[in-house]
Design an enzyme around this catalytic site. Sequence first.
Site, short mmCIF file in Angstrom:
data_model
loop_
_atom_site.label_atom_id
_atom_site.label_comp_id
_atom_site.label_asym_id
_atom_site.label_seq_id
_atom_site.Cartn_x
_atom_site.Cartn_y
_atom_site.Cartn_z
CE LYS A 12 3.25 3.33 1.33
NZ LYS A 12 4.69 3.46 1.54
CG HIS A 36 0.95 3.75 -2.92
ND1 HIS A 36 1.94 4.61 -2.47
CD2 HIS A 36 1.50 2.52 -2.93
CE1 HIS A 36 3.05 3.91 -2.24
NE2 HIS A 36 2.80 2.65 -2.51
CB THR A 76 12.73 -0.16 -7.48
OG1 THR A 76 13.64 -0.39 -6.40
CG2 THR A 76 11.39 0.27 -6.92
NE ARG A 135 16.94 0.37 -2.20
CZ ARG A 135 16.77 -0.89 -2.58
NH1 ARG A 135 17.51 -1.84 -2.06
NH2 ARG A 135 15.85 -1.20 -3.47
CB THR A 161 0.00 1.83 4.88
OG1 THR A 161 1.03 2.12 5.83
CG2 THR A 161 -0.14 3.01 3.95
CB SER A 192 4.03 2.35 -5.26
OG SER A 192 5.00 1.39 -5.56
CB THR A 238 5.00 -8.78 16.59
OG1 THR A 238 5.92 -7.71 16.53
CG2 THR A 238 3.69 -8.37 15.96
CB THR A 239 5.61 -5.39 20.88
OG1 THR A 239 6.47 -6.27 21.61
CG2 THR A 239 5.14 -4.28 21.81
N1 PMP Z 1 2.02 -2.14 -0.30
C1 PMP Z 1 2.52 -1.27 -1.18
C2 PMP Z 1 1.93 -1.24 -2.56
C3 PMP Z 1 3.57 -0.40 -0.85
O1 PMP Z 1 4.06 0.45 -1.76
C4 PMP Z 1 4.09 -0.45 0.47
C5 PMP Z 1 5.23 0.44 0.94
N2 PMP Z 1 5.84 1.24 0.09
C6 PMP Z 1 3.54 -1.37 1.36
C7 PMP Z 1 2.51 -2.20 0.95
C8 PMP Z 1 4.05 -1.46 2.76
O2 PMP Z 1 3.46 -0.46 3.55
P1 PMP Z 1 4.22 0.09 4.83
O3 PMP Z 1 5.18 1.15 4.35
O4 PMP Z 1 3.16 0.61 5.73
O5 PMP Z 1 4.97 -1.07 5.43
#
Ligand code: PMP
Length: 422
Positions: free
Chosen positions: A265, A234, A380, A38, A262, A206, A294-295
């Site tokens: 996005k 998404h 991927t 990458r 999330t 995705s 974790t913080t």
């Molecule tokens: N779930 C899916 C389907 C994703 O595509 C992604 C990130 N591309 C995540 C979870 C993880 O989310 P984040 O980028 O907030 O870590």
Amino acid sequence: MTITPITAPSQEPIQGQLDFDRFFADKLSGLHDGGNYRVFAELERQRGCFPRATRHRGDGSTHDVTVWCSNDYLGMGQHPDVVSAMHEAIDKCGTGAGGTRNISGTNHGHVKLEEELADLHGKQAALIFTSGYVSNWAALGTLLAKIPGIICYTDALNHASMIEGIRHSRCEKRIFRHNDWKDLDRLMSQDDPAAPKLVAFESVYSMDGDIAPIEKICDVADRHGALKYIDEVHAVGMYGPRGGGVAEREGLMDRIDVIEGTLGKAFGVMGGYITGSKNLVDFVRSFASGFIFTTALPPALAAGAVASIRHLKAHDDKRLAHQEAVRKVRAALDRQGIPHMANPSHIVPVMVGDAAKCKWISDILLDDYGIYVQPINYPTVPVGTERLRITPTPFHTDADIAHLSSALCDLWSQCALARAVA
Ligand code: PMP
């Protein structure tokens, strides 16, 4: 006091021991050989110019690019409400949270954000994590490890964060064919009816941009008494009258036990979350090490996320403008005969079908046309389905769309790639 001198470490490798540096180099050259190494495009986002950015080339020079693969789908990372909420929170609270949620890190803003998210999905409670990845990993990992004898049914195309959470829990698992509720039913019917069960799936996938048959999956899961866990990463902010996701659009939020999302996005900030019943969320809060140790997120991120969620709850027009941009991009590609996967979402996978050509097209688009779209190759996506994953935004102009489609048209000819027939 005598100080014992520290002897320099021996430079000679110990006979028979792994040469670490050679090991790393060999693994990396394997990635290079397979075309899977990458390389990052080094961008600098420009405030107020979304989706333009400055690209830094390795030689110190820069040029302007139009970004066509951002997951900041609605440009909320640049929105004045979000930016000023974050500025204000930094001015008021400073930078970091100062601790884990349990030990001094819970800011008033985190609590407000959790209330906002619970309201977005019509749930009793929400819990935020440092990313969507961590939320899946920690929530699934905890639920599946702590519920004795539970069996997890997982869609074949689930995201790595779900797969890792399931794997980490060491529970029994069954993989059902992608979006195939009949296969799910078949697998569930083979197991002990009394065994506790959980079905894990996504709404918008995705890479292909297809959407799960949520209602059918809920029907099957309910027949077998299973918990239902959906990743709407998404889809949050993007679908439903208030941006609650596909489940909101389809009136199904109350049929799902855990809605995960999330903030990184469509909401344009960073962080992840789950929403669900008070007891389920409290259970994850109390047992998930990926939450506890974790913080906490910086308070400014929480403030930015609240501003973004509130804005998108009230602005369905943003989603409509976005859907219109997606339609225009698909129509422009159709006019040039550029093949793209038909799907009902905002993700436009332009199919190249060859790893080397996919990478070459992406490089030339970036260097010669000022268009940035990252190639998506194996692992991927499966070999033979290599693609450019295009994500239109409401901020791409008609001129941007025309430039993208004519650039692809040129490169399609240069690579002698097949055109789609209308
Ligand atoms: N779930 C899916 C389907 C994703 O595509 C992604 C990130 N591309 C995540 C979870 C993880 O989310 P984040 O980028 O907030 O870590």
